[in-house]
Design a protein around this motif. Structure first.
Motif: not given
Length: 434
Positions: A250-251, A253-258, A300, A304
């Motif tokens: 999931t990290d 995916t989240r970093i890629t989205a940002r 999001v 965190d």
């Protein structure tokens, strides 16, 4: 200025006309008096040979004939007491002329008296009296004065007309320069002044046009520099994307989205810097969905860091504001970014959007942090080691829509930033055909 020039010309012409008309009017009156006096004196002088030589019968008939055609009373006083012509009583001037034998002209309240002494008669000195009434002394003067006044008025009106034309020719280029300067102040850099009028105004118009060209050139260079700086961010973003793709779970995916969101922001910045028009007077967007999108993005990160987020959109329908969607998003990012940058983890914040009286919307970002000084609303001011441009981005977004930004301290001591966003400007209706 046009009125002042016209008044100046009017005052000057009035003084000139007074200096010309008053002496001329006095001269006309004097000429009329002299004309009447000379006519009466001529009638009296025409009888002098007859009075000195003619017999009484011939003298009487001659005097009566001349008196009948004279403009005023004409009388001959003989030494034996006889009165020929117009019957009048002997005046003091007649008696003095008979005694002293002196001819003279006497001014009286009702006119002018002319006495002529005739010497050499057997019975003694005779006196011829001609009288010019006051009405005869001023005959035609009133009509002449009226004509003179009409001529002066006509000259004054003509002068005012010429002054108005000249002042219009002078003021019109100044008004055009003022209109062009106001258009430039509203960021309409396509405005140009038409060189017209006196050489000095044509020079000013040329200088103003040169200034507008120079501003356009400087803005173009600045946008190219901003685009170049933004383009340089693509290399570290590409590297960051590669690093994110090497991760799993999931990290990744989240970093890629940002990273994708940041890359879209950089692309939009490049496009905005290079292709944005000088002035967009009719920019608009719906504030509610734009705000929800940005708050969702920051939620999001808030999760965190243990921050509680409260979003309150009190409007049921759309909230149109006079700000482009990308500028509104940048303003929201700047305000929320300040919350994350200047408050410790776990600090709660709230975002509120409500309708603004008269149109537009009111956006409020409040946090429970230590608060901010109102001086930080200045461009470049920062106490946290940042660039100090975040609040200025929000302030300029509000000002571009006709609103403003207010920075205060909330009840709990945290920062309380309010953006008043004005409504979009309606498009101008097309000009009617001439």
């Amino acid at each position: 200025m046009r009125r002042r020039l016209t008044l100046l010309v009017a005052a000057t012409m009035c003084l000139a006309l007074l200096a010309f008309v008053v002496p001329l009017a006095l001269l006309l009156r004097t000429v009329a008096q002299d004309r009447a006096t000379v006519s009466a004196s001529a009638d009296a002088q025409s009888l002098v040979p007859l009075v000195g030589t003619a017999d009484p019968k011939t003298l009487r008939s001659s005097v009566e004939h001349v008196a009948a055609t004279a403009r005023g009373p004409l009388t001959v006083f003989l030494a034996d007491g006889s009165v020929l012509g117009t019957p009048v009583a002997r005046t003091s001037a007649v008696r003095l002329a008979g005694l002293a034998g002196v001819s003279r002209t006497v001014e009286r309240a009702d006119g002018r008296e002319i006495v002529v002494a005739v010497l050499g008669r057997p019975d003694g000195t005779a006196v011829i009296r001609a009288f010019v009434p006051a009405a005869e002394l001023t005959r035609g003067v009133t009509q002449a004065w009226l004509a003179l006044a009409g001529l002066g008025l006509a000259l004054l009106l003509l002068g005012l007309l010429v002054a108005d034309r000249l002042s219009r020719a002078l003021v019109s280029p100044i008004s055009d320069l003022s209109a062009v300067s106001h258009r430039l102040a509203r960021a309409d850099l396509t405005a140009r002044a038409r060189p017209d009028g006196p050489p000095e105004l044509r020079e000013v118009a040329g200088a103003l046009n040169h200034l507008a060209d120079r501003i356009q050139e400087l803005l173009r260079e600045e946008r190219e520099q901003v685009a170049d700086l933004s383009h340089r961010l693509r290399a570290p973003l590409t590297s960051l994307r590669l690093e994110a793709e090497s991760l799993t779970g999931t990290d990744a995916t989240r970093i890629t989205a940002r990273v994708d969101a940041m890359e879209r922001a950089v692309t939009g910045l490049i496009s905005q810097a290079r292709h944005r028009p000088e002035a967009d007077a009719h920019a608009r967007c719906d504030a509610a969905p734009a705000l929800r999108e940005r708050v969702a993005f920051w939620t999001v990160l808030a999760e965190d860091t243990g921050r509680a987020v409260t979003l309150d959109v009190t409007a049921e329908g759309p909230l149109p504001v006079g700000v482009p969607a990308d500028e509104l998003a940048a303003a929201v990012d700047a305000l929320l970014g300040n919350v994350f940058a200047h408050t410790p983890d776990g600090t709660a914040f709230s975002v509120t959007l409500s309708p603004r009286p008269g149109g537009g919307a009111v956006l409020t970002v409040a946090d429970d942090g230590p608060g901010l000084s109102a001086d930080l609303a200045r461009r470049g001011a920062s106490l946290g080691g940042s660039t100090g441009l975040g609040l200025d981005i929000a302030r300029r977004a509000a000002r571009s829509s006709g609103g403003h930004m207010a920075l205060t301290t909330g009840r709990s001591g945290g920062a309380h930033v309010t953006l008043e966003l004005g409504p979009p400007t309606p498009p101008a209706s097309p000009a009617p055909p001439r």
